[in-house]
Write an enzyme that holds these catalytic residues in place. Structure first.
Site, PDB file in Angstrom:
ATOM      1  N   HIS A 291       0.833  -1.204   0.000  1.00 53.18           N
ATOM      2  CA  HIS A 291       0.000   0.000   0.000  1.00 53.18           C
ATOM      3  C   HIS A 291       0.866   1.252   0.000  1.00 53.18           C
ATOM      4  CE1 HIS A 291      -2.105   3.243   2.250  1.00 53.18           C
ATOM      5  NE2 HIS A 291      -3.107   2.912   1.469  1.00 53.18           N
ATOM      6  N   CYS A 650      -2.213  -5.417 -14.873  1.00 54.61           N
ATOM      7  CA  CYS A 650      -1.881  -4.292 -14.003  1.00 54.61           C
ATOM      8  C   CYS A 650      -1.048  -4.812 -12.839  1.00 54.61           C
ATOM      9  CB  CYS A 650      -3.141  -3.592 -13.497  1.00 54.61           C
ATOM     10  SG  CYS A 650      -4.280  -4.660 -12.614  1.00 54.61           S
TER      11      CYS A 650
END
Length: 689
Positions: A291, A650
């Protein structure tokens, strides 16, 4: 250090360190208490007298003994030589590197490089040094070094680097090597079309993908700064600022006009304000696909994580180095996100992209020219906001390949999602869902407007719930949240939340169509493991359409994200229930390897690389052998069922050269990457085409 060589072509050589009692004190201080003992034992072994006797204490006696030992292997031929190999220890001594060209600006330079007094080359490499120009000022060897460097450049016809040692103010050049200018310098030369410094416009001299990535990030010269710690570079670029340890402190300090570097154990959604306020970020936990990494690259903040020889200690308000030294809050530090380094001190001036290639006249035209033509794959942009969508479109993206809805709930907006996750059935849940739907409708409208006429893949919420919940909530806490209730699983347990997202996207598109626009939304379902999950979402989509637009309303294409090994193995069956597929390499890599995206790069993977068990982290270099085999099979199986099915990729590997070429070879239609990398990926795709 002395070297004895026989010049008869037999390459017989004895190299050793000459030691005397007088030299042992400063050697022990500089190299450690065990250094002289180990070297003395080595000398005794190399120069052992067959007739017995102790090792001579003086260096001349040691040289005579060495000559005797060399002669013992046969008569010394004519041409036997004795050479001095200084170490760089002692007063007026040291080790350094000198470059003929400036590594940042690219032009010829006088005394560019680094120098470390009273040290060996390994210490210079591990601990860094001061700027050579400063260290050499007033020294008797400076003029000679500058002259030698310039002479070697003229002789070689390309940039050179010299390795040298100074011993008691005497200069010894040990090596001369070609210096390959990279990053901003190589890009600048390509843009200008020059052949200076040995670089022309032939294919071999064209900038690499890494050159472009570094060149498009903020640049600054860190020479002379003290190296504090090494880690993993999450987001490229260099930035300096005062060290702070809480997001609130970063926002307050930035509000007072200070440049700050935010250091946290790991970034959480509520840290968005601090991340935006900071010039650079340091996290203790995380990896390239974590993240923290995703957000740092999206915000274009130079960032380093997984410090190998230091610990971020917010409780103490300091970074604790391996030797116990504390780097306290308020200290000026510099983050080099390209190299993964943390330095003490600030670079001169403001670390900025000004002067780097992006301000070079003609850069955009050069990139467009070299990123145009036949492409191996199309390049889309990862866009979580209208700003990102517009930036990607301006860079040549052919659509949005990934819009991460959970990233819209960072910072103060986290409370919107937190309220719904904690709410029970009843009015509170209904009100929370209404607020989320209203908010998302506005966000989706702006994103679709920015990407009008091009596809925009919007992913259902995929939040690890622990990141969006208060620390005190135990009822929903999971031991392995990245393997828990996220993605389609969250939608299955909370269908009202999934329906609110679908309504927001459908209504945003419908309103734009009524206004004469051409929105092309596509819904992406993450963490799919079974075809039944796709059917569940498709049923929700049909129900939302029928209630809001009637049965004749435009269909919302639904695609599956292939990021679990099971989904990859069942891609053919999942394709029967999907309008497109998107392969997510980050989670697929983690699950194939059984590695944590947030933990593995802190200790395990660096240790494996140092032990020779791995060449590179699989989160850094795409694993073609295993993960790649699943990707190739998934695309092949899906196309066998639906030959025209669109497939995208992706993740952190999408814009990387070798991986992008592999995806193209497997038959992928497009890759998706952050806006700053769109031009790089287009350039790579053209070269792979």
């Amino acid at each position: 250090m002395f070297s004895l060589s026989a010049g008869d072509g037999t390459s017989r050589r004895i190299s050793y360190l000459g030691l005397t009692p007088a030299s042992e004190d400063w050697l022990s201080e500089a190299a450690g208490p065990g250094f002289t003992g180990a070297r003395s034992a080595e000398l005794a072994r190399l120069l052992a007298d067959p007739a017995g006797g102790d090792l001579p204490e003086d260096t001349v006696g040691q040289v005579v003994r060495a000559l005797e030992r060399l002669a013992a292997h046969g008569p010394l031929p004519a041409g036997a030589t004795l050479g001095v190999m200084p170490l760089g220890f002692g007063p007026d001594s040291g080790t350094g590197t000198a470059h003929s060209h400036d590594a940042v600006a690219g032009g010829p330079a006088c005394l560019a490089g680094t120098f470390r007094a009273n040290s060996t080359g390994s210490q210079l490499l591990a601990q860094g040094g001061v700027g050579l120009a400063t260290a050499a000022a007033g020294r008797p060897w400076a003029a000679g070094l500058a002259s030698l460097t310039a002479d070697e450049f003229r002789r070689a016809g390309h940039p050179v680097s010299l390795g040298f040692v100074v011993d008691d103010n005497r200069l010894y050049v040990l090596s001369v090597a070609r210096a390959e200018l990279a990053g901003a310098v190589r890009v600048r030369q390509a843009v200008r079309g020059t052949r200076s410094a040995g670089h022309g416009q032939d294919p071999d001299s064209m900038p690499s993908e890494n050159d472009l990535v570094r060149a498009l990030a903020p640049q600054a010269d860190t020479t002379g700064l003290t190296l504090l710690a090494r880690g993993i570079g999450l987001a490229p670029g260099v930035a300096s600022g005062r060290l702070v340890f809480r997001s609130e402190e970063a926002e307050a300090a930035a509000g007072r006009g200070h440049r700050v570097v935010l250091a946290v154990t790991e970034s959480r959604p509520e840290d968005l304000g601090g991340l935006l306020a900071a010039d650079a970020v340091i996290t203790q936990r995380g990896g390239r696909s974590s993240h923290a990494g995703v957000v740092a690259r999206s915000l274009r903040r130079p960032s380093v994580t997984a410090l190998a020889d230091a610990v971020v200690d917010p409780g103490a308000g300091a970074i604790r180095l391996g030797d116990g030294t504390l780097v306290a809050a308020g200290t000026e530090v510099t983050v080099d996100g390209s190299a993964g380094l943390l330095h003490r001190g600030a670079v001169r001036g403001t670390p900025t992209a000004a002067g780097a290639p992006q301000t070079e006249p003609g850069l955009s035209a050069w990139l467009d020219r070299h990123a145009s033509g036949p492409h191996a794959v199309d390049v889309r942009v990862n866009a979580d906001s209208a700003r990102d969508a517009a930036a990607g479109r301006a860079a040549g993206a052919t659509g949005i390949g990934l819009c991460r809805t959970e990233h819209m709930f960072l910072g103060e907006r986290k409370s919107l999602l937190e309220r719904v996750l904690l709410a029970g059935r009843g009015p509170d849940l209904h009100e929370g869902l209404h607020r989320i739907e209203t908010f998302l409708r506005a966000e989706f409208t702006e994103i679709l407007r920015a990407m009008d006429g091009l596809p925009a893949v919007v992913r259902l919420l995929d939040p690890p719930r622990h990141e969006f919940l208060p620390q005190t909530v135990d009822r929903l806490r999971e031991h392995n949240p990245l393997l828990g209730v996220r993605g389609v699983r969250l939608g299955a347990l909370m269908p009202e939340l999934a329906a609110a997202q679908i309504r927001a996207l459908s209504d945003a598109a419908a309103a734009l169509r009524r206004a004469g626009a051409d929105p092309r939304p596509e819904l992406l379902v993450p963490m799919v493991s079974t075809p039944a999950e796709m059917e569940f979402v498709r049923t929700l989509v049909a129900e939302v359409r029928d209630r809001s637009q009637g049965a004749g309303g435009p269909a919302l294409p639904c695609g599956a994200m292939i990021e679990t090994p099971r989904a990859a193995l069942l891609a053919g069956e999942i394709a029967r229930h999907s309008d497109f597929l998107s392969i997510g390499t980050n989670d697929l890599t983690a699950l194939v390897w059984g590695l944590s995206r947030d933990d593995a790069e802190l200790e395990l993977l660096p240790s494996y690389e140092s032990l020779g068990l791995l060449d590179a982290s699989p989160f850094d270099r795409f694993d073609r052998d295993a993960v790649g085999a699943l990707v190739r099979r998934a695309i092949g199986d899906a196309r066998a069922v639906r030959p025209g099915l669109a497939v995208g990729v992706c993740g952190g590997h999408a814009a990387v050269g070798e991986a992008l070429r592999f995806f193209a070879d497997c038959g992928a239609d497009y890759v998706s990457c952050p806006a700053p990398l769109v031009q790089v990926a287009r350039y790579t795709s053209t070269r792979a085409g």
